[in-house]
Design a protein around this motif. Sequence first.
Motif, PDB file in Angstrom:
ATOM      1  N   VAL A 206       0.841  -1.199   0.000  1.00  0.00           N
ATOM      2  CA  VAL A 206       0.000   0.000   0.000  1.00  0.00           C
ATOM      3  C   VAL A 206       0.874   1.246   0.000  1.00  0.00           C
ATOM      4  O   VAL A 206       1.786   1.383   0.816  1.00  0.00           O
ATOM      5  CB  VAL A 206      -0.940   0.040   1.226  1.00  0.00           C
ATOM      6  CG1 VAL A 206      -1.793   1.309   1.190  1.00  0.00           C
ATOM      7  CG2 VAL A 206      -1.842  -1.191   1.271  1.00  0.00           C
ATOM      8  N   HIS A 207       0.593   2.135  -0.931  1.00  0.00           N
ATOM      9  CA  HIS A 207       1.201   3.462  -0.970  1.00  0.00           C
ATOM     10  C   HIS A 207       0.096   4.467  -0.680  1.00  0.00           C
ATOM     11  O   HIS A 207      -1.081   4.195  -0.926  1.00  0.00           O
ATOM     12  CB  HIS A 207       1.812   3.735  -2.342  1.00  0.00           C
ATOM     13  CG  HIS A 207       2.938   2.817  -2.695  1.00  0.00           C
ATOM     14  ND1 HIS A 207       4.261   3.165  -2.549  1.00  0.00           N
ATOM     15  CD2 HIS A 207       2.941   1.547  -3.182  1.00  0.00           C
ATOM     16  CE1 HIS A 207       5.032   2.165  -2.927  1.00  0.00           C
ATOM     17  NE2 HIS A 207       4.248   1.163  -3.315  1.00  0.00           N
ATOM     18  N   CYS A 208       0.455   5.635  -0.182  1.00  0.00           N
ATOM     19  CA  CYS A 208      -0.535   6.660   0.150  1.00  0.00           C
ATOM     20  C   CYS A 208      -0.181   7.979  -0.523  1.00  0.00           C
ATOM     21  O   CYS A 208       0.990   8.319  -0.666  1.00  0.00           O
ATOM     22  CB  CYS A 208      -0.598   6.867   1.661  1.00  0.00           C
ATOM     23  SG  CYS A 208      -1.154   5.417   2.591  1.00  0.00           S
ATOM     24  N   ALA A 209      -1.227   8.727  -0.901  1.00  0.00           N
ATOM     25  CA  ALA A 209      -1.009  10.031  -1.530  1.00  0.00           C
ATOM     26  C   ALA A 209      -2.133  10.977  -1.141  1.00  0.00           C
ATOM     27  O   ALA A 209      -3.302  10.593  -1.106  1.00  0.00           O
ATOM     28  CB  ALA A 209      -0.947   9.888  -3.045  1.00  0.00           C
ATOM     29  N   CYS A 210      -1.769  12.229  -0.859  1.00  0.00           N
ATOM     30  CA  CYS A 210      -2.738  13.271  -0.527  1.00  0.00           C
ATOM     31  C   CYS A 210      -2.363  14.551  -1.262  1.00  0.00           C
ATOM     32  O   CYS A 210      -1.185  14.810  -1.507  1.00  0.00           O
ATOM     33  CB  CYS A 210      -2.752  13.544   0.976  1.00  0.00           C
ATOM     34  SG  CYS A 210      -3.339  12.164   1.967  1.00  0.00           S
ATOM     35  N   CYS A 211      -3.358  15.344  -1.564  1.00  0.00           N
ATOM     36  CA  CYS A 211      -3.064  16.628  -2.200  1.00  0.00           C
ATOM     37  C   CYS A 211      -2.253  17.511  -1.269  1.00  0.00           C
ATOM     38  O   CYS A 211      -1.342  18.212  -1.711  1.00  0.00           O
ATOM     39  CB  CYS A 211      -4.363  17.341  -2.572  1.00  0.00           C
ATOM     40  SG  CYS A 211      -5.295  16.517  -3.871  1.00  0.00           S
ATOM     41  N   CYS A 212      -2.607  17.480   0.032  1.00  0.00           N
ATOM     42  CA  CYS A 212      -1.942  18.360   0.985  1.00  0.00           C
ATOM     43  C   CYS A 212      -1.580  17.623   2.270  1.00  0.00           C
ATOM     44  O   CYS A 212      -2.303  16.731   2.712  1.00  0.00           O
ATOM     45  CB  CYS A 212      -2.846  19.534   1.353  1.00  0.00           C
ATOM     46  SG  CYS A 212      -3.365  20.549  -0.035  1.00  0.00           S
ATOM     47  N   LYS A 213      -0.476  18.036   2.860  1.00  0.00           N
ATOM     48  CA  LYS A 213      -0.041  17.546   4.174  1.00  0.00           C
ATOM     49  C   LYS A 213       0.116  18.748   5.086  1.00  0.00           C
ATOM     50  O   LYS A 213       0.762  19.727   4.725  1.00  0.00           O
ATOM     51  CB  LYS A 213       1.291  16.799   4.060  1.00  0.00           C
ATOM     52  CG  LYS A 213       1.898  16.395   5.411  1.00  0.00           C
ATOM     53  CD  LYS A 213       1.090  15.292   6.068  1.00  0.00           C
ATOM     54  CE  LYS A 213       1.671  14.894   7.433  1.00  0.00           C
ATOM     55  NZ  LYS A 213       1.368  15.876   8.494  1.00  0.00           N
ATOM     56  N   THR A 214      -0.500  18.679   6.266  1.00  0.00           N
ATOM     57  CA  THR A 214      -0.402  19.790   7.198  1.00  0.00           C
ATOM     58  C   THR A 214       1.003  19.864   7.792  1.00  0.00           C
ATOM     59  O   THR A 214       1.717  18.874   7.894  1.00  0.00           O
ATOM     60  CB  THR A 214      -1.388  19.631   8.357  1.00  0.00           C
ATOM     61  OG1 THR A 214      -1.156  18.388   9.012  1.00  0.00           O
ATOM     62  CG2 THR A 214      -2.828  19.667   7.855  1.00  0.00           C
ATOM     63  N   ALA A 215       1.362  21.069   8.218  1.00  0.00           N
ATOM     64  CA  ALA A 215       2.585  21.242   8.974  1.00  0.00           C
ATOM     65  C   ALA A 215       2.366  20.614  10.346  1.00  0.00           C
ATOM     66  O   ALA A 215       1.228  20.341  10.747  1.00  0.00           O
ATOM     67  CB  ALA A 215       2.908  22.732   9.106  1.00  0.00           C
ATOM     68  N   LYS A 216       3.423  20.374  11.085  1.00  0.00           N
ATOM     69  CA  LYS A 216       3.322  19.647  12.350  1.00  0.00           C
ATOM     70  C   LYS A 216       2.358  20.288  13.334  1.00  0.00           C
ATOM     71  O   LYS A 216       1.669  19.600  14.068  1.00  0.00           O
ATOM     72  CB  LYS A 216       4.702  19.530  12.986  1.00  0.00           C
ATOM     73  CG  LYS A 216       5.631  18.567  12.270  1.00  0.00           C
ATOM     74  CD  LYS A 216       6.942  18.415  12.992  1.00  0.00           C
ATOM     75  CE  LYS A 216       7.848  17.412  12.279  1.00  0.00           C
ATOM     76  NZ  LYS A 216       9.148  17.252  12.986  1.00  0.00           N
ATOM     77  N   LYS A 217       2.299  21.621  13.363  1.00  0.00           N
ATOM     78  CA  LYS A 217       1.476  22.291  14.357  1.00  0.00           C
ATOM     79  C   LYS A 217       0.091  22.619  13.833  1.00  0.00           C
ATOM     80  O   LYS A 217      -0.724  23.162  14.557  1.00  0.00           O
ATOM     81  CB  LYS A 217       2.164  23.587  14.810  1.00  0.00           C
ATOM     82  CG  LYS A 217       3.450  23.338  15.589  1.00  0.00           C
ATOM     83  CD  LYS A 217       4.044  24.644  16.048  1.00  0.00           C
ATOM     84  CE  LYS A 217       5.342  24.410  16.824  1.00  0.00           C
ATOM     85  NZ  LYS A 217       5.938  25.703  17.293  1.00  0.00           N
ATOM     86  N   ALA A 218      -0.171  22.314  12.563  1.00  0.00           N
ATOM     87  CA  ALA A 218      -1.465  22.637  11.997  1.00  0.00           C
ATOM     88  C   ALA A 218      -2.546  21.703  12.503  1.00  0.00           C
ATOM     89  O   ALA A 218      -2.288  20.585  12.878  1.00  0.00           O
ATOM     90  CB  ALA A 218      -1.399  22.584  10.464  1.00  0.00           C
ATOM     91  N   VAL A 219      -3.763  22.176  12.523  1.00  0.00           N
ATOM     92  CA  VAL A 219      -4.891  21.346  12.935  1.00  0.00           C
ATOM     93  C   VAL A 219      -5.905  21.346  11.824  1.00  0.00           C
ATOM     94  O   VAL A 219      -6.335  22.396  11.351  1.00  0.00           O
ATOM     95  CB  VAL A 219      -5.556  21.893  14.218  1.00  0.00           C
ATOM     96  CG1 VAL A 219      -6.764  21.073  14.588  1.00  0.00           C
ATOM     97  CG2 VAL A 219      -4.547  21.916  15.357  1.00  0.00           C
TER      98      VAL A 219
END
Length: 221
Positions: A206-219
């Motif tokens: 399984v591979h995963c893909a997303c349009c966006c990844k939040t920064a560590k502190k983002a909610v």
Amino acid sequence: MRFETKRKILHLFFPTRCPICGDIIDAMNRFCKSCEEKLSIYDGTFSIEGAESFTAAFEYDDSVKPAIFLMKNGIGGNADFALGSILAERLKSEGIKDKIDIIVPAPLHKKDLRRRGFNQSLLIAKEISRTLGIPVEAKAVFKTRRTRAQKELDHLKRSLNLKNAFSADSKKLKGKRVLIVDDICTTGNTLRELITVAKENGAVSVHCACCCKTAKKAVSH
């Protein structure tokens, strides 16, 4: 009829707009130049237990939020083409294209799907499929239990919120190398649950893909 020709004909009647600011752009453009220059390419590293890889196109911030909003709220516009095709190019450049057999969008519960009328992850998956030539299996994984929005919960509750929320069709997954697609990734809890279900039903990788990844502190999602 070729995809490009269809877009150009449609553009004559319904002009293509930048999914961030709404300005009219050329038929095959994704964003206007000004908005595109403000987008932050995701260049971080993120791993999810059980996944062979994780790919994201952009960092989730205020610059890209309007495009995500359009998809989540059924307006669509040019957002699915813009985000999905760029994510597909990223997957190709990272060599993931040659490592997957099917594309599986993160599912919505049937009640949420009826209310919304569409699944934004499926829109993204279709764009990736068109660009890479890999089929989408929209009914390989199902959401069998409604859950609270992940953004409303803390880290522990996010994980518990999704426990046993998904099931899968082993006939569509057995022996397949799978790419799971979603719009946004924060902690990876949703993807982690989908990976587990896919592998329990016969996926070999399984591979995963997303349009966006939040920064560590983002909610967010």
